[in-house]
Write a protein that holds these residues in place. Structure first.
Motif, PDB file in Angstrom:
ATOM      1  N   ALA A  92      37.360  31.452  52.083  1.00 56.35           N
ATOM      2  CA  ALA A  92      37.489  31.117  50.670  1.00 56.35           C
ATOM      3  C   ALA A  92      38.768  31.726  50.140  1.00 56.35           C
ATOM      4  O   ALA A  92      39.417  32.541  50.804  1.00 56.35           O
ATOM      5  N   VAL A  93      39.121  31.334  48.928  1.00 59.00           N
ATOM      6  CA  VAL A  93      40.124  32.050  48.170  1.00 59.00           C
ATOM      7  C   VAL A  93      39.412  33.181  47.439  1.00 59.00           C
ATOM      8  O   VAL A  93      38.419  32.956  46.751  1.00 59.00           O
ATOM      9  N   TYR A  94      39.913  34.384  47.596  1.00 56.84           N
ATOM     10  CA  TYR A  94      39.310  35.559  46.991  1.00 56.84           C
ATOM     11  C   TYR A  94      40.123  35.989  45.779  1.00 56.84           C
ATOM     12  O   TYR A  94      41.351  36.103  45.856  1.00 56.84           O
ATOM     13  N   TYR A  95      39.429  36.227  44.677  1.00 55.94           N
ATOM     14  CA  TYR A  95      40.046  36.605  43.415  1.00 55.94           C
ATOM     15  C   TYR A  95      39.546  37.965  42.967  1.00 55.94           C
ATOM     16  O   TYR A  95      38.353  38.252  43.063  1.00 55.94           O
ATOM     17  N   CYS A  96      40.441  38.780  42.458  1.00 52.99           N
ATOM     18  CA  CYS A  96      40.000  39.970  41.755  1.00 52.99           C
ATOM     19  C   CYS A  96      40.035  39.700  40.263  1.00 52.99           C
ATOM     20  O   CYS A  96      40.758  38.828  39.777  1.00 52.99           O
ATOM     21  N   ALA A  97      39.227  40.434  39.529  1.00 53.82           N
ATOM     22  CA  ALA A  97      39.084  40.216  38.100  1.00 53.82           C
ATOM     23  C   ALA A  97      38.769  41.532  37.411  1.00 53.82           C
ATOM     24  O   ALA A  97      38.197  42.444  38.017  1.00 53.82           O
ATOM     25  N   ALA A  98      39.125  41.600  36.135  1.00 53.55           N
ATOM     26  CA  ALA A  98      38.904  42.794  35.326  1.00 53.55           C
ATOM     27  C   ALA A  98      38.039  42.457  34.124  1.00 53.55           C
ATOM     28  O   ALA A  98      38.170  41.383  33.534  1.00 53.55           O
ATOM     29  N   SER A  99      37.181  43.390  33.757  1.00 51.34           N
ATOM     30  CA  SER A  99      36.237  43.201  32.665  1.00 51.34           C
ATOM     31  C   SER A  99      36.350  44.327  31.657  1.00 51.34           C
ATOM     32  O   SER A  99      36.384  45.503  32.035  1.00 51.34           O
ATOM     33  N   ASN A 100      36.360  43.969  30.376  1.00 52.79           N
ATOM     34  CA  ASN A 100      36.338  44.935  29.293  1.00 52.79           C
ATOM     35  C   ASN A 100      34.944  45.187  28.729  1.00 52.79           C
ATOM     36  O   ASN A 100      34.797  45.934  27.768  1.00 52.79           O
TER      37      ASN A 100
END
Length: 124
Positions: A92-100
């Motif tokens: 797969a394409v792996y994504y990182c993400a940030a949460s507030n």
């Protein structure tokens, strides 16, 4: 406010390992919860792992428990995903993400910043 750049993807044989890195801009990185998601062609983006701002709370998808490890180094503004015992279905394409958000979440909607993604391909 924050930019995320993934790296470390590539082609690996089944049973092998990769370590993904996500480098974040800004000095407020330590205030964000961080997550990893993945998306295979033609499929929905799905949760993989998440880690709270101080590393004290960690979630994993059932499909990766025991194989993947998420970690963060706030001094380096970086979050990692160590992937062991890789399977073709991990491709797969792996994504990182940030949460507030206040609480750590497994849901896509909780994350307001996303990286560009890095391709992971696992061959059999």
């Amino acid at each position: 406010q924050v930019q995320l750049v993934e790296s470390g993807g590539g082609l690996v044989q089944a049973g092998g390992s990769l370590r993904l890195s996500c480098a974040a801009s800004g000095r407020t990185f330590s205030s964000y919860h961080m997550g990893w998601f993945r998306q295979a062609p033609g499929k929905e983006r799905e949760f993989v792992a998440a880690i709270s701002w101080n590393g004290g709370n960690i979630y994993y998808a059932d499909s990766v428990k025991g194989r993947f490890t998420i970690a963060r180094d706030n001094a380096k503004n970086t979050v990692y995903l160590q992937m062991n015992s890789l399977k073709p279905e991990d491709t797969a394409v792996y994504y990182c993400a940030a949460s507030n958000r206040v609480g750590l979440s497994r849901r896509l909607y909780a994350y307001n910043y996303w990286g560009q993604g890095t391709q992971v391909t696992v061959s059999s």
